[in-house]
Structure formats: C-alpha cells, structure tokens
Design an enzyme around this catalytic site. Sequence first.
Site, mmCIF file in Angstrom:
data_model
loop_
_atom_site.group_PDB
_atom_site.id
_atom_site.type_symbol
_atom_site.label_atom_id
_atom_site.label_comp_id
_atom_site.label_asym_id
_atom_site.label_seq_id
_atom_site.Cartn_x
_atom_site.Cartn_y
_atom_site.Cartn_z
ATOM 1 N N GLY A 126 -4.454 73.368 52.727
ATOM 2 C CA GLY A 126 -4.925 72.009 52.500
ATOM 3 C C GLY A 126 -6.021 71.505 53.419
ATOM 4 N N THR A 127 -6.913 72.408 53.855
ATOM 5 C CA THR A 127 -8.010 71.899 54.701
ATOM 6 C C THR A 127 -8.965 71.026 53.878
ATOM 7 O OG1 THR A 127 -9.371 73.877 54.398
ATOM 8 C CG2 THR A 127 -7.899 73.854 56.301
ATOM 9 N N ASN A 128 -9.103 71.341 52.601
ATOM 10 C CA ASN A 128 -9.946 70.476 51.762
ATOM 11 C C ASN A 128 -9.284 69.126 51.523
ATOM 12 O OD1 ASN A 128 -12.561 71.751 50.731
ATOM 13 N ND2 ASN A 128 -11.088 73.437 50.629
ATOM 14 N N LEU A 173 -5.013 76.186 34.805
ATOM 15 C CA LEU A 173 -4.533 75.160 33.869
ATOM 16 C C LEU A 173 -5.001 75.485 32.449
ATOM 17 C CD1 LEU A 173 -5.244 72.180 36.251
ATOM 18 C CD2 LEU A 173 -2.975 73.009 35.567
ATOM 19 N N ASN A 217 -12.859 70.569 40.586
ATOM 20 C CA ASN A 217 -12.368 71.689 41.390
ATOM 21 C C ASN A 217 -13.440 72.086 42.401
ATOM 22 O OD1 ASN A 217 -10.677 74.029 42.039
ATOM 23 N ND2 ASN A 217 -12.208 75.253 40.962
ATOM 24 N N HIS A 274 -14.972 75.348 44.414
ATOM 25 C CA HIS A 274 -14.982 76.820 44.408
ATOM 26 C C HIS A 274 -15.906 77.311 45.535
ATOM 27 C CE1 HIS A 274 -14.570 80.824 42.795
ATOM 28 N NE2 HIS A 274 -15.863 80.972 43.019
#
Length: 209
Positions: A15-17, A97, A111, A113
């Site tokens: 979860g660094t983003n 998904l 998202n 990437h």
Amino acid sequence: MKDKARIAVLVSGGGTNLQALIDAQKAGLIPHGEIVTVISNKEGAFALERAKKAGIEAVTILKSDCGSTEEFEDVIGDSLEFRKIDLIVLAGFLAVLSENFVKRFQNRIINIHPSLIPSFCGDGMYGLRVHNAALARGVKVTGATVHYVNEITDGGEIILQKAVDILPGDTPAALQKRVMEEAEWKLLPQATEIVCQKIIKETSADEYL
Ligand code: GRF
C-alpha cells in the site's frame, strides 16, 4: 451539489500508493475527493494498517469466502454502491476484474501500472515482472501510467504518464523503487484529483438536467 467525490481504494499488498494518496489528501492535494474506504482482497495486507492509521475504514473481502469470482465481485460491487462510491482507485489490487464489474462502474475505475503503457503491460504483467521485462528488453526509459480500467487488462484510456530513466546497473528491485518514488507516488494522487474534478463537474451538470 456535492463538492467531493467519494473514493474507494482497492489494494492487495503493502500500500505505498495508498499511502501516497493519504499523504496527498492530508496535504490538500486532492481537494475534489475524499478516501472513504480501503478494500483489500488479501487478509492482513499492510495497506489495511495504513488506512486504519489514517482513520479510514479498512475492509477485507476474500474470494475464498465467496462461492465464485462472480459472487466475489458482487460483494465488492455492492459494498461500493452501499458506500455511494464515485471513484474506485486500484492501487496494487491484484485481482483481475471482469467485464461485468467494469461495466457496472464504467469510467469510474482507475489503475496505476509501473510502465509506460503500451510497453510491458497486459495479463500477467505486474510487480517485479514488469521491471524485469523492461531491463531484459534493454529500454533506456520506463515509467508509470495511470489509466481508466476497461475490459482489456491495462487497455483503458490513459490519464497520466511519467517517464523514469533506466540507469546502468539497475536491478528489477532498484528500478521498481525508483519508478515508485519518481513516478507512481506523484502520478496517482494527481490523476485521482483530475478524475475527481471531472466527476464533480459531471454530477453537478446532471443536477441541472
Ligand atoms: C505498484 O507498483 C503499482 O504500480 C502496481 O502494484 C504495485 C503496488 O504497490 N499496480 P503498493 O502496494 O502500492 O506498495
């Protein structure tokens, strides 16, 4: 008229983003959005701790608790609708998904990437694999991309991109770290604010119809 889009961040790992989003929100850099929930599909993901520490609801939804992929996505989708979520940010969310899910939240899922799409992306391209592939191909520049999510893996409309130089002697791990620091953690909050602004504009325009 609503002044903030309600954001859900979907995670699977460290979860660094997510942290970059939380920090940006605290710094006032996402004035048109508010992170209201963090959903993980992995038990004990460290991202959940980051959410709790920031006072944000942290929810775990496991595929193994649902009968099928379809039910898993239904549970996630219903949780999002229940919370009146306007924008879904995938920040290291490792479940792919389905088209059904994407259609349910059309133009409302983004998202991040870790490459310059269309290079080094698509099915199976995540984590260190992306940086491995970039180094193996010998490109001199890589980077990160934030894009809308559609039914094609990493195939939706591009919102923002940022380039990062590859340096002599780079390892996949060193490159991953630099792409995060120089590109991902800046780009995701910026793109989130851009999309939130757009959502607020659209919703207020709808109110006048
Ligand atoms: C990031 O490299 C992101 O680009 C990718 O998954 C990774 C997640 O890392 N989609 P973190 O959980 O945000 O630290």
